[in-house]
Scaffold this motif. Structure first.
Motif, PDB file in Angstrom:
ATOM      1  N   SER A 131       0.826  -1.203   0.000  1.00 18.87           N
ATOM      2  CA  SER A 131       0.000   0.000   0.000  1.00 18.87           C
ATOM      3  C   SER A 131       0.862   1.255   0.000  1.00 18.87           C
ATOM      4  O   SER A 131       0.568   2.226  -0.701  1.00 18.87           O
ATOM      5  CB  SER A 131      -0.932   0.011   1.220  1.00 18.87           C
ATOM      6  OG  SER A 131      -1.824  -1.077   1.179  1.00 18.87           O
ATOM      7  N   VAL A 132       1.947   1.235   0.777  1.00 16.88           N
ATOM      8  CA  VAL A 132       2.854   2.379   0.807  1.00 16.88           C
ATOM      9  C   VAL A 132       3.511   2.569  -0.551  1.00 16.88           C
ATOM     10  O   VAL A 132       3.647   3.701  -1.039  1.00 16.88           O
ATOM     11  CB  VAL A 132       3.918   2.199   1.910  1.00 16.88           C
ATOM     12  CG1 VAL A 132       5.000   3.270   1.796  1.00 16.88           C
ATOM     13  CG2 VAL A 132       3.268   2.254   3.284  1.00 16.88           C
ATOM     14  N   ILE A 133       3.905   1.467  -1.192  1.00 15.53           N
ATOM     15  CA  ILE A 133       4.501   1.566  -2.530  1.00 15.53           C
ATOM     16  C   ILE A 133       3.491   2.170  -3.504  1.00 15.53           C
ATOM     17  O   ILE A 133       3.822   3.063  -4.303  1.00 15.53           O
ATOM     18  CB  ILE A 133       4.966   0.180  -3.017  1.00 15.53           C
ATOM     19  CG1 ILE A 133       6.170  -0.290  -2.212  1.00 15.53           C
ATOM     20  CG2 ILE A 133       5.324   0.230  -4.512  1.00 15.53           C
ATOM     21  CD1 ILE A 133       6.673  -1.666  -2.608  1.00 15.53           C
ATOM     22  N   GLY A 134       2.240   1.684  -3.455  1.00 15.23           N
ATOM     23  CA  GLY A 134       1.218   2.199  -4.356  1.00 15.23           C
ATOM     24  C   GLY A 134       0.932   3.670  -4.119  1.00 15.23           C
ATOM     25  O   GLY A 134       0.818   4.453  -5.070  1.00 15.23           O
ATOM     26  N   MET A 135       0.836   4.060  -2.852  1.00 14.50           N
ATOM     27  CA  MET A 135       0.589   5.464  -2.529  1.00 14.50           C
ATOM     28  C   MET A 135       1.765   6.340  -2.962  1.00 14.50           C
ATOM     29  O   MET A 135       1.585   7.432  -3.517  1.00 14.50           O
ATOM     30  CB  MET A 135       0.371   5.616  -1.018  1.00 14.50           C
ATOM     31  CG  MET A 135      -0.859   4.920  -0.489  1.00 14.50           C
ATOM     32  SD  MET A 135      -2.348   5.889  -0.730  1.00 14.50           S
ATOM     33  CE  MET A 135      -3.485   4.954   0.320  1.00 14.50           C
ATOM     34  N   THR A 136       2.978   5.864  -2.707  1.00 11.67           N
ATOM     35  CA  THR A 136       4.168   6.628  -3.088  1.00 11.67           C
ATOM     36  C   THR A 136       4.238   6.805  -4.608  1.00 11.67           C
ATOM     37  O   THR A 136       4.531   7.899  -5.109  1.00 11.67           O
ATOM     38  CB  THR A 136       5.441   5.919  -2.588  1.00 11.67           C
ATOM     39  OG1 THR A 136       5.372   5.775  -1.163  1.00 11.67           O
ATOM     40  CG2 THR A 136       6.679   6.714  -2.949  1.00 11.67           C
ATOM     41  N   TYR A 137       3.970   5.730  -5.317  1.00 11.76           N
ATOM     42  CA  TYR A 137       3.965   5.789  -6.779  1.00 11.76           C
ATOM     43  C   TYR A 137       2.942   6.804  -7.290  1.00 11.76           C
ATOM     44  O   TYR A 137       3.197   7.527  -8.264  1.00 11.76           O
ATOM     45  CB  TYR A 137       3.663   4.404  -7.335  1.00 11.76           C
ATOM     46  CG  TYR A 137       3.397   4.354  -8.816  1.00 11.76           C
ATOM     47  CD1 TYR A 137       4.413   4.626  -9.731  1.00 11.76           C
ATOM     48  CD2 TYR A 137       2.134   4.039  -9.307  1.00 11.76           C
ATOM     49  CE1 TYR A 137       4.168   4.580 -11.096  1.00 11.76           C
ATOM     50  CE2 TYR A 137       1.882   3.994 -10.666  1.00 11.76           C
ATOM     51  CZ  TYR A 137       2.905   4.268 -11.557  1.00 11.76           C
ATOM     52  OH  TYR A 137       2.656   4.219 -12.908  1.00 11.76           O
ATOM     53  N   ASP A 138       1.813   6.887  -6.598  1.00 13.98           N
ATOM     54  CA  ASP A 138       0.737   7.759  -7.053  1.00 13.98           C
ATOM     55  C   ASP A 138       0.984   9.217  -6.687  1.00 13.98           C
ATOM     56  O   ASP A 138       0.686  10.125  -7.464  1.00 13.98           O
ATOM     57  CB  ASP A 138      -0.588   7.290  -6.443  1.00 13.98           C
ATOM     58  CG  ASP A 138      -1.780   8.007  -7.046  1.00 13.98           C
ATOM     59  OD1 ASP A 138      -1.747   8.280  -8.261  1.00 13.98           O
ATOM     60  OD2 ASP A 138      -2.727   8.290  -6.316  1.00 13.98           O
ATOM     61  N   PHE A 139       1.551   9.484  -5.491  1.00 18.92           N
ATOM     62  CA  PHE A 139       1.629  10.844  -4.972  1.00 18.92           C
ATOM     63  C   PHE A 139       3.017  11.475  -5.057  1.00 18.92           C
ATOM     64  O   PHE A 139       3.167  12.659  -4.710  1.00 18.92           O
ATOM     65  CB  PHE A 139       1.164  10.887  -3.515  1.00 18.92           C
ATOM     66  CG  PHE A 139      -0.260  10.449  -3.323  1.00 18.92           C
ATOM     67  CD1 PHE A 139      -1.274  10.983  -4.093  1.00 18.92           C
ATOM     68  CD2 PHE A 139      -0.590   9.493  -2.377  1.00 18.92           C
ATOM     69  CE1 PHE A 139      -2.591  10.574  -3.933  1.00 18.92           C
ATOM     70  CE2 PHE A 139      -1.895   9.088  -2.199  1.00 18.92           C
ATOM     71  CZ  PHE A 139      -2.906   9.626  -2.978  1.00 18.92           C
ATOM     72  N   LEU A 140       4.014  10.741  -5.486  1.00 15.85           N
ATOM     73  CA  LEU A 140       5.376  11.276  -5.524  1.00 15.85           C
ATOM     74  C   LEU A 140       5.496  12.575  -6.331  1.00 15.85           C
ATOM     75  O   LEU A 140       6.179  13.515  -5.884  1.00 15.85           O
ATOM     76  CB  LEU A 140       6.347  10.225  -6.060  1.00 15.85           C
ATOM     77  CG  LEU A 140       7.832  10.595  -6.038  1.00 15.85           C
ATOM     78  CD1 LEU A 140       8.286  10.908  -4.620  1.00 15.85           C
ATOM     79  CD2 LEU A 140       8.681   9.468  -6.638  1.00 15.85           C
ATOM     80  N   PRO A 141       4.863  12.690  -7.501  1.00 14.91           N
ATOM     81  CA  PRO A 141       4.977  13.966  -8.242  1.00 14.91           C
ATOM     82  C   PRO A 141       4.460  15.168  -7.458  1.00 14.91           C
ATOM     83  O   PRO A 141       4.958  16.281  -7.622  1.00 14.91           O
ATOM     84  CB  PRO A 141       4.131  13.713  -9.499  1.00 14.91           C
ATOM     85  CG  PRO A 141       4.136  12.231  -9.674  1.00 14.91           C
ATOM     86  CD  PRO A 141       4.142  11.672  -8.297  1.00 14.91           C
TER      87      PRO A 141
END
Length: 262
Positions: A131-141
């Motif tokens: 979940s953290v990987i998915g959230m990071t991938y989505d919100f990093l920009p």
């Protein structure tokens, strides 16, 4: 009828009344009433006495905090390097970071799920990590861009002045660049932390069966418990407003500190 600039604000005011104020009033009504339409505080008490709702709140905060920290650790070095380097392809690199946002959200998470499945085999073994990987991938920009915009606008003469006064690169960064880039950091944190608390789609698509605040609210409304769901939504709204006030205060304080430094 005399035309004025205030007239231009009428459509926006009507929109706010119909699609912001009116839904909030409905939310308040259901949150503080029971099935018979009578005023009650039971919904509020149930939230703070139910271990399931409190556990969901803690889990949501944990997901949001870890995601925000990971995004910050990845975003700041990237933004700093891009803002201070002499690369001719800066704009191209920034576009590469932004381009995934142009792709449908479900498609991006589905592609990520396939990669994680290939690596891990069964995603159910590491639900929090995925979940953290998915959230990071989505919100990093959303973390990179405000930090980059803040650093790229800094006056380079400040760094030169710090070095003229005897500071090395590390001291110049810690004493000048980092403090002046805090408004971008605070802005990035608010843009990542708040949606990470409620974005349950990532959890659902990556086989995380644990609820966060967004999915908990959805489950209440799906079960036609509008009163409990409305109260949870109001509590989450209060948390978001409090966090926004705190981050705005930090931005104002950092701006004053940066002005004093200048």
């Amino acid at each position: 009828m005399k035309f004025s600039r205030k007239t231009l604000g009428i459509p926006y005011a009507v929109f706010l009344l119909l699609f912001v104020a009116a839904p909030l009033l409905v939310l308040f009504y259901y949150a503080f009433t029971n099935g018979q339409g009578q005023f009650t505080m039971r919904n509020l008490l149930e939230f703070f006495t139910d271990p399931n709702t409190l556990g969901t709140l803690v889990y949501s905060l944990a997901i949001a905090v870890v995601t925000t920290v990971v995004c910050l650790l990845l975003a700041y070095p990237t933004a700093y390097f891009l803002a201070t380097s002499n690369l001719k392809a800066k704009s191209v690199i920034i576009m590469i970071f932004v381009m995934p946002m142009w792709i449908n959200f479900s498609l991006r998470i589905t592609a990520l799920k396939e990669i994680l499945t290939l690596i891990e085999g069964n995603l159910a073994f590491h639900p929090f990590f995925n979940s953290v990987i998915g959230m990071t991938y989505d919100f990093l920009p959303f973390m990179i861009l405000p930090i980059y915009n803040t650093i790229v606008k800094l006056d380079g003469s400040l760094i030169e002045a710090a070095k003229d006064l005897g500071a090395d690169d590390k001291q110049a960064f810690l004493k000048v660049t980092l403090p002046l880039s805090l408004p971008g950091i605070v802005s990035g944190i608010s843009m990542v932390f708040l949606p990470a608390m409620t974005n349950y789609v990532v959890l659902d698509m990556l086989y995380n069966s644990t609820y966060i605040m967004g999915s908990l609210i959805g489950s209440y409304f799906s079960a036609y418990n509008w009163h409990g769901g409305s109260m949870i939504a109001l509590i989450l709204l209060g948390i978001i407003c409090l966090f926004t006030l705190l981050t705005n205060g930090m931005e104002d304080e950092n701006a004053r500190a940066g002005g004093a430094l200048l």
